[in-house]
Design a protein around this motif. Structure first.
Motif, PDB file in Angstrom:
ATOM      1  N   ILE A  33       0.832  -1.207   0.000  1.00  0.00           N
ATOM      2  CA  ILE A  33       0.000   0.000   0.000  1.00  0.00           C
ATOM      3  C   ILE A  33       0.864   1.254   0.000  1.00  0.00           C
ATOM      4  CG2 ILE A  33      -1.678   1.326   1.339  1.00  0.00           C
ATOM      5  CD1 ILE A  33      -2.913  -1.320   2.209  1.00  0.00           C
ATOM      6  N   ASN A  34       1.925   1.254   0.797  1.00  0.00           N
ATOM      7  CA  ASN A  34       2.832   2.416   0.801  1.00  0.00           C
ATOM      8  C   ASN A  34       3.492   2.605  -0.563  1.00  0.00           C
ATOM      9  OD1 ASN A  34       2.276   2.952   3.482  1.00  0.00           O
ATOM     10  ND2 ASN A  34       4.005   1.777   4.260  1.00  0.00           N
ATOM     11  N   LYS A  35       3.812   1.518  -1.223  1.00  0.00           N
ATOM     12  CA  LYS A  35       4.390   1.607  -2.569  1.00  0.00           C
ATOM     13  C   LYS A  35       3.385   2.213  -3.531  1.00  0.00           C
ATOM     14  CE  LYS A  35       6.536  -1.250  -6.164  1.00  0.00           C
ATOM     15  NZ  LYS A  35       7.005  -2.619  -6.527  1.00  0.00           N
ATOM     16  N   VAL A  36       2.125   1.800  -3.440  1.00  0.00           N
ATOM     17  CA  VAL A  36       1.075   2.351  -4.301  1.00  0.00           C
ATOM     18  C   VAL A  36       0.878   3.831  -4.030  1.00  0.00           C
ATOM     19  CG1 VAL A  36      -1.389   2.261  -4.811  1.00  0.00           C
ATOM     20  CG2 VAL A  36      -0.101   0.142  -4.574  1.00  0.00           C
ATOM     21  N   VAL A  37       0.831   4.215  -2.760  1.00  0.00           N
ATOM     22  CA  VAL A  37       0.625   5.618  -2.394  1.00  0.00           C
ATOM     23  C   VAL A  37       1.751   6.489  -2.943  1.00  0.00           C
ATOM     24  CG1 VAL A  37       0.528   7.222  -0.442  1.00  0.00           C
ATOM     25  CG2 VAL A  37      -0.748   5.070  -0.359  1.00  0.00           C
ATOM     26  N   GLY A  38       2.963   5.944  -2.987  1.00  0.00           N
ATOM     27  CA  GLY A  38       4.090   6.710  -3.520  1.00  0.00           C
ATOM     28  C   GLY A  38       3.978   7.005  -4.997  1.00  0.00           C
ATOM     29  N   CYS A  39       3.146   6.270  -5.722  1.00  0.00           N
ATOM     30  CA  CYS A  39       2.963   6.488  -7.167  1.00  0.00           C
ATOM     31  C   CYS A  39       1.726   7.317  -7.489  1.00  0.00           C
ATOM     32  CB  CYS A  39       2.864   5.148  -7.881  1.00  0.00           C
ATOM     33  SG  CYS A  39       4.346   4.121  -7.755  1.00  0.00           S
ATOM     34  N   GLN A  72      -2.208   3.549 -14.849  1.00  0.00           N
ATOM     35  CA  GLN A  72      -3.624   3.924 -14.893  1.00  0.00           C
ATOM     36  C   GLN A  72      -3.770   5.258 -15.615  1.00  0.00           C
ATOM     37  OE1 GLN A  72      -5.326   4.708 -11.047  1.00  0.00           O
ATOM     38  NE2 GLN A  72      -7.413   4.891 -11.828  1.00  0.00           N
ATOM     39  N   VAL A  73      -4.676   5.315 -16.598  1.00  0.00           N
ATOM     40  CA  VAL A  73      -4.843   6.538 -17.383  1.00  0.00           C
ATOM     41  C   VAL A  73      -6.205   7.172 -17.200  1.00  0.00           C
ATOM     42  CG1 VAL A  73      -3.170   5.799 -19.113  1.00  0.00           C
ATOM     43  CG2 VAL A  73      -5.599   5.269 -19.430  1.00  0.00           C
ATOM     44  N   GLY A 121      -4.351 -11.606  -7.829  1.00  0.00           N
ATOM     45  CA  GLY A 121      -3.707 -11.112  -9.040  1.00  0.00           C
ATOM     46  C   GLY A 121      -3.406  -9.633  -8.967  1.00  0.00           C
ATOM     47  N   LEU A 122      -4.336  -8.854  -8.395  1.00  0.00           N
ATOM     48  CA  LEU A 122      -4.104  -7.423  -8.231  1.00  0.00           C
ATOM     49  C   LEU A 122      -2.956  -7.170  -7.271  1.00  0.00           C
ATOM     50  CD1 LEU A 122      -4.821  -4.453  -8.608  1.00  0.00           C
ATOM     51  CD2 LEU A 122      -6.568  -4.724  -6.816  1.00  0.00           C
ATOM     52  N   ARG A 123      -2.918  -7.907  -6.157  1.00  0.00           N
ATOM     53  CA  ARG A 123      -1.835  -7.714  -5.192  1.00  0.00           C
ATOM     54  C   ARG A 123      -0.479  -7.993  -5.822  1.00  0.00           C
ATOM     55  NH1 ARG A 123       1.580  -9.418  -1.385  1.00  0.00           N
ATOM     56  NH2 ARG A 123       1.397  -8.563   0.725  1.00  0.00           N
ATOM     57  N   THR A 124      -0.382  -9.054  -6.607  1.00  0.00           N
ATOM     58  CA  THR A 124       0.880  -9.385  -7.270  1.00  0.00           C
ATOM     59  C   THR A 124       1.280  -8.293  -8.259  1.00  0.00           C
ATOM     60  OG1 THR A 124       0.420 -11.748  -7.036  1.00  0.00           O
ATOM     61  CG2 THR A 124       2.046 -11.105  -8.689  1.00  0.00           C
ATOM     62  N   ALA A 125       0.301  -7.806  -9.028  1.00  0.00           N
ATOM     63  CA  ALA A 125       0.590  -6.755 -10.007  1.00  0.00           C
ATOM     64  C   ALA A 125       1.065  -5.474  -9.331  1.00  0.00           C
ATOM     65  CB  ALA A 125      -0.651  -6.483 -10.855  1.00  0.00           C
ATOM     66  N   LEU A 126       0.471  -5.130  -8.196  1.00  0.00           N
ATOM     67  CA  LEU A 126       0.892  -3.919  -7.471  1.00  0.00           C
ATOM     68  C   LEU A 126       2.257  -4.104  -6.843  1.00  0.00           C
ATOM     69  CD1 LEU A 126      -2.480  -3.006  -5.710  1.00  0.00           C
ATOM     70  CD2 LEU A 126      -1.492  -1.902  -7.721  1.00  0.00           C
ATOM     71  N   ALA A 127       2.496  -5.283  -6.276  1.00  0.00           N
ATOM     72  CA  ALA A 127       3.775  -5.533  -5.600  1.00  0.00           C
ATOM     73  C   ALA A 127       4.940  -5.535  -6.587  1.00  0.00           C
ATOM     74  CB  ALA A 127       3.717  -6.851  -4.840  1.00  0.00           C
ATOM     75  N   VAL A 149       1.441  -2.943 -12.537  1.00  0.00           N
ATOM     76  CA  VAL A 149       0.380  -1.947 -12.626  1.00  0.00           C
ATOM     77  C   VAL A 149       0.734  -0.788 -11.709  1.00  0.00           C
ATOM     78  CG1 VAL A 149      -2.027  -1.452 -12.077  1.00  0.00           C
ATOM     79  CG2 VAL A 149      -1.443  -3.561 -13.256  1.00  0.00           C
ATOM     80  N   VAL A 150       0.560   0.442 -12.208  1.00  0.00           N
ATOM     81  CA  VAL A 150       0.869   1.647 -11.444  1.00  0.00           C
ATOM     82  C   VAL A 150      -0.421   2.423 -11.237  1.00  0.00           C
ATOM     83  CG1 VAL A 150       2.182   3.795 -11.373  1.00  0.00           C
ATOM     84  CG2 VAL A 150       3.184   1.742 -12.423  1.00  0.00           C
TER      85      VAL A 150
END
Length: 641
Positions: free
Chosen positions: A360-366, A439-440, A528-534, A538-539
């Motif tokens: 989650i912290n990695k996602v928030v950073g993007c 994500q666009v 699958g979403l968790r793996t893609a985010l980790a 997916v950004v």
């Protein structure tokens, strides 16, 4: 019954004065019949007097009073200030409505309920009470003072004979049937273990369910349903254990439940020196009434080292704390998760995050603010357009449709009913670039019906180079969305494999069908979403989407949204709590895996041709079924003329 506090105010609240008061009270009641009758009536009308003058608690742990003296293991039941309001509320409402008590550990809730059961059993003829725990041993075990019925009989055995009566003559306990009978007034208390049939067929003034958050699912919900018709008053007490289960549903759902709380922050022994950490130093919440202890006021090395150690272990210092609370956190084996569960009455904090703090912290950073805010409208002659609009709900990053270059995109959709209002979930469209994984676009709305939303989504997908469309087809909204996508003639869509009703033949059906369970498609989708985010495949750019990731937790080995854990999988969502954006992004990830990872970019033309043939076949079948339905309707109408 009109409740009073005529006797409570005169009962000493300190240990030694209270014991002396009891000795004098018992001696006079034994000798003076008129005084005894007055005391009986006072106990009946003033439940706090009954607690403080006649009842006891068993505390096997060694505790000290404020003078440092070790307290006896059998102590007078003198209610703490924060217990008084709970006892009064219970006494006034028992038998009339459902009651839920959420509590920290070691706040005396079970002893309170058992003592109130004894009070009803003694003073009110014809009373019938049910008491249940998760096992037979915890419900009624004569040799175990932790069991509910043993607590009641232990209290009963310490009352004066003139009040309690004689065992075998005035009352008796049937261990085999787990019943305590009062022969003088025909009152009963019956203990149950958590089974579906418990309480069914009987009638009870009120029914007590102890530590329900620890009961197994779905036994807990089935038990509540079983006793609902047996009583007007279910008393459910527990320390929270996450968002799942019957207890969380009972306490967090809206309804006519009287909700009470017993927190360590109100306990006079545990809240001493309560503080907040400000700029790295403890600051008292109430400097006058509850100042810091000497060690915390002077911030000695031992305190500083303890706080640094707790911060390194991940404990939350935004919470109100106390020296006692810090000591509990610092005990071996204590974790932020266990403390949130046992002490903080934190339903969400007592469940581990499904996506993990690191991801989650990695996602928030993007996360980035949108480059454009826009709206979408359909043209009268066909097609549609996205136009810039301040405050628009369509958020755009990096790619603006009017200046699209070559590229492939995947569109993920979560469909809702679109009824509007604060209790309606969102329909969400998320578009991701296949080449970069970024994500666009994001569009979230709760005021558009599924049919109109499908029309808009199809036209937006066409703007994005005929983006590969995948949506959740569950429920009535999913069916309406699917039908409109097919009617619109959009072909670049996800087709799932489905078994025919007759035989083993497989066919292709449009849309993603979500199923529950540890091995269902929901687990596949979210994993699958968790793996893609980790992995960064997916950004995420949307701040709202990143925030919704925290709404997903592990509940008994399954990744579910917190709201679904409360309401159940079929419950409708409430706004942001459902995590609609997360589902839409998970759909997009599955679309990328299905279209581009499994089949490869070079086979795209063949893939589209195959999908077109399957969609055309599905539409022909749909038209045939509709014609058959119309013919049946026409025949039915003519036969009833």
């Amino acid at each position: 019954m009109r409740w009073t506090e005529l006797g409570w105010r005169y009962v000493p609240k300190e240990l030694e004065p209270n014991l002396r008061f009891r000795l004098l009270l018992y001696r006079r009641a034994r000798e003076d019949v008129r005084f005894r009758r007055a005391v009986w009536k006072l106990c009946m009308e003033d439940v706090l007097f009954f607690f403080a003058a006649f009842c006891w608690v068993h505390e096997p742990r060694l505790l000290r009073d404020k003078y440092g003296r070790v307290l006896p293991q059998h102590q007078p039941f003198i209610p703490w200030p924060h217990q008084i309001n709970v006892i009064k509320a219970l006494r006034e409402n028992l038998g009339f409505c459902d009651i839920g008590i959420e509590k920290s550990r070691d706040e005396g809730a079970t002893w309170i309920i058992c003592t109130l059961a004894l009070h009803d059993w003694l003073f009110f003829p014809g009373t019938k009470i049910g008491m249940a725990s998760w096992s037979e041993e915890m419900a009624d075990d004569p040799g175990n003072l932790d069991s509910l019925m043993t607590k009641v009989t232990w209290q009963l055995g310490r009352l004066p004979v003139w009040m309690a009566g004689r065992k075998g003559v005035d009352w008796d306990r049937n261990v085999h049937s787990r019943v305590l009978v009062n022969y003088r007034n025909d009152s009963h208390i019956k203990a149950f273990s958590a089974t579906v049939r418990a309480g069914r067929g009987g009638r009870y003034k009120w029914f007590f369910c102890d530590e329900m958050a620890a009961w197994q699912e779905p036994r807990d919900m089935e038990f509540l349903e079983s006793v609902r018709g047996s009583t007007n008053s279910r008393v459910v007490v527990s320390t929270p254990s996450g968002m799942g289960g019957a207890f969380a549903s009972f306490m967090l759902n809206e309804g006519n439940v009287l909700k009470l709380r017993l927190s360590w922050r109100d306990n006079p022994r545990k809240k001493v020196g309560m503080y907040r950490l400000i700029d790295g130093r403890p600051v008292a919440i109430d400097p006058v009434g509850n100042p810091l202890t000497w060690e915390y006021e002077n911030f000695v090395d031992e305190v500083r080292e303890r706080l640094e150690r707790l911060q390194q272990r991940g404990f939350d210092f935004e919470r109100v704390r106390s020296p006692w609370y810090d000591e509990q956190c610092d005990r071996p084996g204590a974790t932020p998760l266990s403390v949130a569960k046992e002490l903080d009455i934190d339903y969400s904090g007592s469940e581990p995050l499904a996506f993990g703090e690191e991801v989650i912290n990695k996602v928030v950073g993007c996360v980035r603010p949108p480059q454009w805010r826009a709206s979408f409208r359909l043209r009268e002659g066909g097609g549609g357009e996205i136009f810039e609009a301040p405050g628009g709900q369509v958020l755009l990053w990096e790619v603006y449709p009017r200046s699209l270059s070559r590229g492939a995109f995947v569109a993920g959709v979560d469909v809702a009913a679109g009824t509007g209002g604060s209790t309606s979930s969102n329909s969400v469209l998320v578009i991701v670039s296949v080449d970069s994984g970024v994500q666009v676009l994001e569009w979230a709305t709760n005021v558009i019906d599924p049919t109109h939303f499908a029309e808009c989504v199809v036209e937006i997908c066409r703007l994005y180079n005929d983006a590969y469309l995948i949506w959740e087809a569950n429920g009535a909204p999913g069916v309406e969305f699917t039908r409109q996508v097919l009617v619109a003639g959009y072909r670049n869509i996800y087709m799932r494999k489905s078994l025919m009703k007759r035989g083993r033949e497989r066919r292709r059906m449009p849309g993603w069908m979500t199923t529950g369970g540890m091995t269902g498609t929901r687990a596949i989708m979210l994993s699958g979403l968790r793996t893609a985010l980790a992995t960064g495949r997916v950004v995420v750019r949307s701040a709202a989407l990143a925030s919704e990731l925290r709404n997903y937790v592990w509940v008994r080995g399954q990744m579910v949204s917190r709201y679904m854990a409360i309401r159940g999988e079929d419950g409708s969502a409430v706004g942001e709590a459902h995590g609609d954006r997360v589902v839409a992004m998970a759909m997009a990830v599955q679309g990328m895996l299905d279209r581009y990872a499994q089949y490869g970019r070079r086979s795209e033309a063949v893939r589209v041709e195959q999908v077109n043939e399957r969609v055309a076949e599905y539409l022909r079948e749909y038209d045939r079924s509709r014609l058959r339905q119309d013919a049946w309707t026409d025949l039915f109408c003519r036969s009833h003329v």
